[in-house]
Design a protein around this motif. Sequence first.
Motif, PDB file in Angstrom:
ATOM      1  N   LYS A  23       0.791  -1.279  -0.060  1.00 41.47           N
ATOM      2  CA  LYS A  23       0.047  -0.158  -0.028  1.00 41.47           C
ATOM      3  C   LYS A  23       0.969   1.373  -0.107  1.00 41.47           C
ATOM      4  CE  LYS A  23      -4.104  -1.934   2.260  1.00 41.47           C
ATOM      5  NZ  LYS A  23      -3.920  -2.928   3.609  1.00 41.47           N
ATOM      6  N   ALA A  24       2.058   1.216   0.315  1.00 46.99           N
ATOM      7  CA  ALA A  24       2.988   2.328   0.455  1.00 46.99           C
ATOM      8  C   ALA A  24       4.059   2.266  -0.608  1.00 46.99           C
ATOM      9  CB  ALA A  24       3.459   2.500   1.807  1.00 46.99           C
ATOM     10  N   LEU A  25       3.701   1.176  -1.783  1.00 48.19           N
ATOM     11  CA  LEU A  25       5.064   1.038  -2.667  1.00 48.19           C
ATOM     12  C   LEU A  25       6.216   0.869  -2.253  1.00 48.19           C
ATOM     13  CD1 LEU A  25       4.174   4.013  -5.413  1.00 48.19           C
ATOM     14  CD2 LEU A  25       3.161   1.625  -5.173  1.00 48.19           C
ATOM     15  N   LYS A  59       5.190  -3.264  -9.159  1.00 45.02           N
ATOM     16  CA  LYS A  59       4.937  -1.712  -9.264  1.00 45.02           C
ATOM     17  C   LYS A  59       6.158  -0.852  -8.726  1.00 45.02           C
ATOM     18  CE  LYS A  59       2.064   2.193  -9.113  1.00 45.02           C
ATOM     19  NZ  LYS A  59       1.114   2.922  -8.489  1.00 45.02           N
ATOM     20  N   ALA A  63       9.837   2.796  -3.182  1.00 40.95           N
ATOM     21  CA  ALA A  63       9.655   4.274  -3.556  1.00 40.95           C
ATOM     22  C   ALA A  63      10.308   5.301  -2.458  1.00 40.95           C
ATOM     23  CB  ALA A  63       8.008   4.667  -3.722  1.00 40.95           C
ATOM     24  N   GLY A  64      11.354   4.571  -1.620  1.00 48.02           N
ATOM     25  CA  GLY A  64      12.040   5.727  -1.010  1.00 48.02           C
ATOM     26  C   GLY A  64      11.864   5.560   0.439  1.00 48.02           C
ATOM     27  N   ALA A  65      12.734   6.149   1.279  1.00 45.46           N
ATOM     28  CA  ALA A  65      12.367   6.152   2.827  1.00 45.46           C
ATOM     29  C   ALA A  65      10.812   6.525   2.832  1.00 45.46           C
ATOM     30  CB  ALA A  65      13.345   7.091   3.332  1.00 45.46           C
ATOM     31  N   MET A  70       9.420  10.132   8.188  1.00 42.95           N
ATOM     32  CA  MET A  70      10.383  11.314   8.464  1.00 42.95           C
ATOM     33  C   MET A  70      10.011  12.519   8.628  1.00 42.95           C
ATOM     34  SD  MET A  70      13.074  10.427   5.099  1.00 42.95           S
ATOM     35  CE  MET A  70      12.002  10.550   3.994  1.00 42.95           C
ATOM     36  N   GLY A 107      14.956   7.217  -4.416  1.00 46.71           N
ATOM     37  CA  GLY A 107      15.472   7.627  -3.203  1.00 46.71           C
ATOM     38  C   GLY A 107      16.234   6.720  -2.502  1.00 46.71           C
ATOM     39  N   GLY A 108      15.727   6.316  -1.363  1.00 45.82           N
ATOM     40  CA  GLY A 108      16.045   5.263  -0.611  1.00 45.82           C
ATOM     41  C   GLY A 108      16.094   3.848  -0.992  1.00 45.82           C
ATOM     42  N   GLU A 111      18.874   3.740  -3.439  1.00 45.80           N
ATOM     43  CA  GLU A 111      20.054   3.773  -2.543  1.00 45.80           C
ATOM     44  C   GLU A 111      20.249   1.879  -2.145  1.00 45.80           C
ATOM     45  OE1 GLU A 111      19.036   7.133  -0.233  1.00 45.80           O
ATOM     46  OE2 GLU A 111      20.995   8.110  -0.709  1.00 45.80           O
ATOM     47  N   ILE A 136      15.328  17.619   0.868  1.00 45.49           N
ATOM     48  CA  ILE A 136      16.565  17.166   1.311  1.00 45.49           C
ATOM     49  C   ILE A 136      17.457  16.617   0.102  1.00 45.49           C
ATOM     50  CG2 ILE A 136      15.254  16.517   3.582  1.00 45.49           C
ATOM     51  CD1 ILE A 136      15.068  13.780   2.136  1.00 45.49           C
ATOM     52  N   ILE A 137      18.443  15.731   0.452  1.00 40.79           N
ATOM     53  CA  ILE A 137      19.046  15.123  -0.383  1.00 40.79           C
ATOM     54  C   ILE A 137      19.200  13.762  -0.215  1.00 40.79           C
ATOM     55  CG2 ILE A 137      20.750  17.345  -0.754  1.00 40.79           C
ATOM     56  CD1 ILE A 137      23.254  15.761   0.850  1.00 40.79           C
ATOM     57  N   GLY A 139      20.692  10.292   1.312  1.00 39.52           N
ATOM     58  CA  GLY A 139      21.027  10.108   2.481  1.00 39.52           C
ATOM     59  C   GLY A 139      21.740   8.671   3.009  1.00 39.52           C
ATOM     60  N   ALA A 140      21.458   7.953   1.936  1.00 40.33           N
ATOM     61  CA  ALA A 140      21.927   6.549   2.081  1.00 40.33           C
ATOM     62  C   ALA A 140      22.746   6.067   1.194  1.00 40.33           C
ATOM     63  CB  ALA A 140      20.778   5.558   2.435  1.00 40.33           C
ATOM     64  N   MET A 164      13.516  10.672 -13.162  1.00 39.63           N
ATOM     65  CA  MET A 164      13.689   9.337 -13.285  1.00 39.63           C
ATOM     66  C   MET A 164      14.233   8.886 -14.364  1.00 39.63           C
ATOM     67  SD  MET A 164      10.048   7.825 -11.890  1.00 39.63           S
ATOM     68  CE  MET A 164       8.918   9.061 -10.706  1.00 39.63           C
TER      69      MET A 164
HETATM   70  C1  HXC Z   1       5.582   7.141   2.133  1.00 39.19           C
HETATM   71  C2  HXC Z   1       4.776   6.568  -0.095  1.00 39.19           C
HETATM   72  C3  HXC Z   1       5.910   6.954  -0.339  1.00 39.19           C
HETATM   73  C4  HXC Z   1       7.122   7.125   0.150  1.00 39.19           C
HETATM   74  C5  HXC Z   1       4.807   6.353  -1.973  1.00 39.19           C
HETATM   75  N1  HXC Z   1       3.998   6.168  -0.850  1.00 39.19           N
HETATM   76  N2  HXC Z   1       5.835   6.586  -1.847  1.00 39.19           N
HETATM   77  N3  HXC Z   1       4.635   6.881   1.561  1.00 39.19           N
HETATM   78  N4  HXC Z   1       6.881   7.452   1.776  1.00 39.19           N
HETATM   79  N5  HXC Z   1       8.165   7.273  -0.082  1.00 39.19           N
HETATM   80  C6  HXC Z   1       2.560   6.050  -0.802  1.00 39.19           C
HETATM   81  C7  HXC Z   1       1.889   7.376  -1.308  1.00 39.19           C
HETATM   82  O1  HXC Z   1       1.521   8.086  -0.067  1.00 39.19           O
HETATM   83  C8  HXC Z   1       0.298   6.531  -1.319  1.00 39.19           C
HETATM   84  O2  HXC Z   1      -0.353   6.373  -0.162  1.00 39.19           O
HETATM   85  C9  HXC Z   1       0.847   5.225  -1.873  1.00 39.19           C
HETATM   86  O3  HXC Z   1       2.142   4.971  -1.601  1.00 39.19           O
HETATM   87  C10 HXC Z   1       0.722   4.949  -3.555  1.00 39.19           C
HETATM   88  O4  HXC Z   1       1.399   6.134  -3.740  1.00 39.19           O
HETATM   89  P1  HXC Z   1       0.682   7.077  -5.044  1.00 39.19           P
HETATM   90  O5  HXC Z   1       1.690   8.370  -5.088  1.00 39.19           O
HETATM   91  O6  HXC Z   1      -0.800   7.253  -4.987  1.00 39.19           O
HETATM   92  O7  HXC Z   1       1.264   6.237  -6.539  1.00 39.19           O
HETATM   93  P2  HXC Z   1       1.293   6.826  -7.949  1.00 39.19           P
HETATM   94  O8  HXC Z   1       0.668   8.262  -8.159  1.00 39.19           O
HETATM   95  O9  HXC Z   1       1.697   5.648  -8.668  1.00 39.19           O
HETATM   96  O10 HXC Z   1       3.116   7.456  -7.805  1.00 39.19           O
HETATM   97  C11 HXC Z   1       4.048   6.569  -7.551  1.00 39.19           C
HETATM   98  C12 HXC Z   1       5.200   7.625  -7.100  1.00 39.19           C
HETATM   99  C13 HXC Z   1       4.938   8.370  -6.104  1.00 39.19           C
HETATM  100  C14 HXC Z   1       5.775   8.554  -8.417  1.00 39.19           C
HETATM  101  C15 HXC Z   1       6.504   6.643  -7.004  1.00 39.19           C
HETATM  102  O11 HXC Z   1       4.272   7.596  -4.944  1.00 39.19           O
HETATM  103  C16 HXC Z   1       6.006   9.114  -5.327  1.00 39.19           C
HETATM  104  O12 HXC Z   1       6.535  10.271  -5.919  1.00 39.19           O
HETATM  105  N6  HXC Z   1       6.596   8.761  -4.126  1.00 39.19           N
HETATM  106  C17 HXC Z   1       7.490   9.577  -3.560  1.00 39.19           C
HETATM  107  C18 HXC Z   1       8.962   9.117  -4.156  1.00 39.19           C
HETATM  108  C19 HXC Z   1      10.146   9.729  -3.429  1.00 39.19           C
HETATM  109  O13 HXC Z   1      10.212  11.144  -3.204  1.00 39.19           O
HETATM  110  N7  HXC Z   1      10.884   9.025  -2.799  1.00 39.19           N
HETATM  111  C20 HXC Z   1      12.118   9.639  -2.122  1.00 39.19           C
HETATM  112  C21 HXC Z   1      11.927   9.673  -0.519  1.00 39.19           C
HETATM  113  S1  HXC Z   1      13.083  10.602   0.434  1.00 39.19           S
HETATM  114  P3  HXC Z   1      -1.753   6.692   0.109  1.00 39.19           P
HETATM  115  O14 HXC Z   1      -2.158   6.265   1.316  1.00 39.19           O
HETATM  116  O15 HXC Z   1      -1.861   8.048  -0.290  1.00 39.19           O
HETATM  117  O16 HXC Z   1      -2.605   5.677  -0.564  1.00 39.19           O
HETATM  118  C22 HXC Z   1      14.144   9.213   0.433  1.00 39.19           C
HETATM  119  C23 HXC Z   1      15.330   9.665   1.444  1.00 39.19           C
HETATM  120  C24 HXC Z   1      16.454   8.782   1.303  1.00 39.19           C
HETATM  121  O17 HXC Z   1      14.094   8.201   0.202  1.00 39.19           O
HETATM  122  C25 HXC Z   1      17.627   9.112   2.051  1.00 39.19           C
HETATM  123  C26 HXC Z   1      17.572   8.322   3.478  1.00 39.19           C
HETATM  124  C27 HXC Z   1      17.327   7.192   3.160  1.00 39.19           C
END
Ligand code: HXC
Length: 257
Positions: A23-25, A59, A63-65, A70, A107-108, A111, A136-137, A139-140, A164
């Motif tokens: 549910k949270a990818l 899918k 999708a990251g941390a 955070m 993102g994470g 990484e 942010i930038i 981090g891992a 991407m």
């Molecule tokens: C928490 C996340 C999430 C994330 C997705 N979800 N990515 N929750 N953290 N990183 C959740 C959404 O909130 C949503 O929950 C559900 O997963 C489905 O995502 P959607 O956005 O509705 O899907 P879609 O429209 O298909 O888009 C997919 C996506 C998008 C492009 C991947 O989800 C997205 O941009 N995600 C964030 C990507 C990101 O910025 N990652 C970097 C994170 S920072 P609900 O409850 O609304 O259904 C990082 C820091 C690393 O990683 C440094 C230290 C480790």
Amino acid sequence: KSYETLLTEIRGSVALVTLNRPKALNALNSTLMAELADVLSLYEKDDAIGAVVLTGSEKAFAAGADIKEMQGLDFVDAYVSDFIGGWDAVSTFRKPLIAAVSGFALGGGCEVAMMCDFIIASDTAKFGQPEITLGIIPGAGGSQRLTRAVGKAKAMDLVLTGRMMDAAEAERAGLVSRIVPAERLIDEAVEAAQKIASFPRAAVMMAKEAVSRSFEVTLTEGLRFERRLFHSLFATEDQKEGMAAFVEKRKPAFRNR
Ligand code: HXC
């Protein structure tokens, strides 16, 4: 042992670990990363396991941390708790670890894939470091491992724009070792891992150690390290067996000795 955020399966000498927060990818929250560290430590000690495949869903690899986790952090919390310090368990795992990536590795997620020894991608894979879009930038390891993998130009492009790249671009750039059709991804990765696991364990682990070392030290030191490990393998029974089998035109029977 069962986990809240991971599925595990043993196939021959290979452990398949599937990130499982659909549910949270597969956003990497602290529970998931602690469970991943736990399962890897079990496999490291388990003589029956020769290699591990880490994968996600069709899918999303991840999708990251977890942004929701955070969101409320402040600097002191992050620093004092060494936020994400525990992720090092992936990069310090001593047996071969293959990332099988389908969908988003952002993102994470990107990484963690890069902490693995190599990445096999499905044709649907998408890699990126979108942290900048959140203020942010990476981090891992994103600013370091990605740069070593793809060079400065593409690393800067990805880290600064947050865009991407698809599987084809990632393969051209040297981030992934092979691209396979999505439906073949797990089998291809498990077959590669199974092949690796069929070779003498010490040689495999030293091969991983030697290649990994090249990212840490100068060429002279790296070559010296490689030579020491290379010489040491002549002390193993499996070297005698492997070479005898070749000369006698038969299959080797390795015993991990
Ligand atoms: C928490 C996340 C999430 C994330 C997705 N979800 N990515 N929750 N953290 N990183 C959740 C959404 O909130 C949503 O929950 C559900 O997963 C489905 O995502 P959607 O956005 O509705 O899907 P879609 O429209 O298909 O888009 C997919 C996506 C998008 C492009 C991947 O989800 C997205 O941009 N995600 C964030 C990507 C990101 O910025 N990652 C970097 C994170 S920072 P609900 O409850 O609304 O259904 C990082 C820091 C690393 O990683 C440094 C230290 C480790």
